[in-house]
Design a protein around this motif. Structure first.
Motif, mmCIF file in Angstrom:
data_model
loop_
_atom_site.group_PDB
_atom_site.id
_atom_site.type_symbol
_atom_site.label_atom_id
_atom_site.label_comp_id
_atom_site.label_asym_id
_atom_site.label_seq_id
_atom_site.Cartn_x
_atom_site.Cartn_y
_atom_site.Cartn_z
ATOM 1 N N LEU B 50 9.683 33.800 34.410
ATOM 2 C CA LEU B 50 8.754 33.888 35.537
ATOM 3 C C LEU B 50 8.473 32.473 36.035
ATOM 4 O O LEU B 50 8.061 31.614 35.262
ATOM 5 C CB LEU B 50 7.464 34.577 35.094
ATOM 6 C CG LEU B 50 6.489 35.036 36.182
ATOM 7 C CD1 LEU B 50 5.733 36.260 35.702
ATOM 8 C CD2 LEU B 50 5.510 33.947 36.546
ATOM 9 N N ALA B 51 8.717 32.241 37.319
ATOM 10 C CA ALA B 51 8.531 30.901 37.898
ATOM 11 C C ALA B 51 7.050 30.618 38.118
ATOM 12 O O ALA B 51 6.299 31.469 38.592
ATOM 13 C CB ALA B 51 9.283 30.793 39.220
ATOM 14 N N ILE B 52 6.642 29.406 37.755
ATOM 15 C CA ILE B 52 5.242 28.981 37.892
ATOM 16 C C ILE B 52 5.192 27.618 38.575
ATOM 17 O O ILE B 52 5.972 26.734 38.239
ATOM 18 C CB ILE B 52 4.564 28.868 36.511
ATOM 19 C CG1 ILE B 52 4.667 30.197 35.761
ATOM 20 C CG2 ILE B 52 3.107 28.453 36.659
ATOM 21 C CD1 ILE B 52 4.079 30.143 34.359
ATOM 22 N N HIS B 53 4.293 27.457 39.527
ATOM 23 C CA HIS B 53 4.110 26.194 40.218
ATOM 24 C C HIS B 53 2.670 25.732 40.015
ATOM 25 O O HIS B 53 1.750 26.549 40.134
ATOM 26 C CB HIS B 53 4.321 26.347 41.734
ATOM 27 C CG HIS B 53 5.619 26.956 42.129
ATOM 28 N ND1 HIS B 53 6.480 26.378 43.019
ATOM 29 C CD2 HIS B 53 6.217 28.118 41.753
ATOM 30 C CE1 HIS B 53 7.541 27.153 43.187
ATOM 31 N NE2 HIS B 53 7.409 28.215 42.430
ATOM 32 N N LEU B 54 2.488 24.440 39.776
ATOM 33 C CA LEU B 54 1.143 23.859 39.728
ATOM 34 C C LEU B 54 0.951 22.998 40.961
ATOM 35 O O LEU B 54 1.805 22.176 41.280
ATOM 36 C CB LEU B 54 0.955 23.003 38.467
ATOM 37 C CG LEU B 54 -0.405 22.290 38.384
ATOM 38 C CD1 LEU B 54 -1.504 23.272 37.994
ATOM 39 C CD2 LEU B 54 -0.366 21.139 37.370
ATOM 40 N N SER B 55 -0.160 23.217 41.657
ATOM 41 C CA SER B 55 -0.466 22.417 42.849
ATOM 42 C C SER B 55 -1.886 21.894 42.774
ATOM 43 O O SER B 55 -2.732 22.454 42.071
ATOM 44 C CB SER B 55 -0.336 23.274 44.119
ATOM 45 O OG SER B 55 0.937 23.854 44.212
ATOM 46 N N SER B 71 9.395 27.475 34.506
ATOM 47 C CA SER B 71 9.735 28.875 34.340
ATOM 48 C C SER B 71 9.461 29.249 32.888
ATOM 49 O O SER B 71 9.696 28.441 31.986
ATOM 50 C CB SER B 71 11.215 29.049 34.692
ATOM 51 O OG SER B 71 11.551 30.397 34.697
ATOM 52 N N THR B 72 8.944 30.435 32.651
ATOM 53 C CA THR B 72 8.572 30.797 31.276
ATOM 54 C C THR B 72 9.784 31.046 30.401
ATOM 55 O O THR B 72 10.822 31.547 30.848
ATOM 56 C CB THR B 72 7.700 32.071 31.259
ATOM 57 O OG1 THR B 72 8.388 33.100 31.995
ATOM 58 C CG2 THR B 72 6.348 31.830 31.907
ATOM 59 N N ASP B 73 9.623 30.703 29.118
ATOM 60 C CA ASP B 73 10.687 30.915 28.141
ATOM 61 C C ASP B 73 10.559 32.310 27.515
ATOM 62 O O ASP B 73 9.794 33.149 28.006
ATOM 63 C CB ASP B 73 10.667 29.810 27.073
ATOM 64 C CG ASP B 73 9.342 29.749 26.308
ATOM 65 O OD1 ASP B 73 9.061 28.705 25.704
ATOM 66 O OD2 ASP B 73 8.587 30.756 26.317
ATOM 67 N N THR B 74 11.283 32.546 26.436
ATOM 68 C CA THR B 74 11.261 33.886 25.829
ATOM 69 C C THR B 74 9.893 34.234 25.242
ATOM 70 O O THR B 74 9.617 35.395 24.962
ATOM 71 C CB THR B 74 12.309 34.004 24.700
ATOM 72 O OG1 THR B 74 12.105 32.905 23.798
ATOM 73 C CG2 THR B 74 13.731 33.944 25.247
ATOM 74 N N ASP B 75 9.055 33.227 25.066
ATOM 75 C CA ASP B 75 7.709 33.483 24.556
ATOM 76 C C ASP B 75 6.674 33.505 25.678
ATOM 77 O O ASP B 75 5.476 33.493 25.422
ATOM 78 C CB ASP B 75 7.322 32.439 23.493
ATOM 79 C CG ASP B 75 6.104 32.878 22.681
ATOM 80 O OD1 ASP B 75 5.320 31.998 22.277
ATOM 81 O OD2 ASP B 75 5.914 34.106 22.494
ATOM 82 N N GLY B 76 7.155 33.498 26.929
ATOM 83 C CA GLY B 76 6.229 33.540 28.056
ATOM 84 C C GLY B 76 5.505 32.237 28.300
ATOM 85 O O GLY B 76 4.474 32.195 28.976
#
Lengths: 137, 144
Positions: B50-55, B71-76
């Motif tokens: 899951l792609a995540i952006h910090l702004s 982006s989240t790894d296998t552990d989220g």
């Protein structure tokens, strides 16, 4: 008697009219303060629509929660269309007035309307350091 | 005599040694960070990919400034945000590309994405912001 029959006929037509008229879709919300276990009263809420991802959001309506944490349905009848909307909850101001600090200056919930005749219910369970939202009924 | 907070102003590499030695270095090294953990509460598993952006919001009249994306790894989970030494008090947001995530799994979601706007008051603090996610609901909280 005849007046009773007229009333029943009118009621049936009104019901059919409402269910087939796509302009009766609405969005309602219910804000609950899970810190006090009471509805969140006096919290300002804005509904906006995203017409174009390259343009700013268009504010459609704003309201404020009553003593039961609710406000009149959004948007005005006949204005709901499929698309991307957001509810902006002025949670930071709400907590500040109660004398608390909150982690979130506000909460925005971005959602999709696919069927404009649908009645969508979007509650918010709110505390100073947590919140939950879901599509209810 | 410099205050104990001086290393955060000077930056990571400038912590003087000597009399204030290890504590000084420790203060310089303990820069704040933001971590997240995304859990798919529909499957009961971490949300991977899951792609995540910090702004950051420098000016309420200006657009948000994107600082990092991951982006989240296998552990989220993903590496801590932001880069060391760049956390400042202010208003930030984490944007989670939840719509794309559900779509790849073959589900429709009510939310095209989830954004959590939060305040950093103490830049040395380690903030943990989990997201519990399902197609028609989500929960976030400040964890530890």
């Amino acid at each position: 008697d005849s007046s009773g029959s007229r009333f029943r006929r009118r009621t049936r037509l009104d019901h059919y009219g409402e269910s087939s008229d796509s302009s009766h879709g609405s969005v309602t919300t219910h804000v609950l303060n899970t810190f006090t276990g009471r509805p969140a009263e006096g919290l300002a809420i804005h509904l906006s629509r995203l017409e174009d991802p390259q343009q700013p959001w268009i504010e459609m309506m704003k309201s404020s929660t009553d003593t039961d944490g609710r406000c009149p349905p959004f948007p005005a009848p006949g204005t709901a269309r499929p698309g991307t909307y957001k509810l902006h909850f002025d949670t930071g101001s709400y907590w500040q007035l109660l004398g608390y600090t909150s982690f979130y200056p506000y909460v925005e919930v971005v959602f999709t309307i696919t069927d404009p005749s649908q009645k969508l219910h979007i509650p918010l369970l709110l505390s100073p350091f947590s919140y939950t939202t879901y599509r209810g009924s």
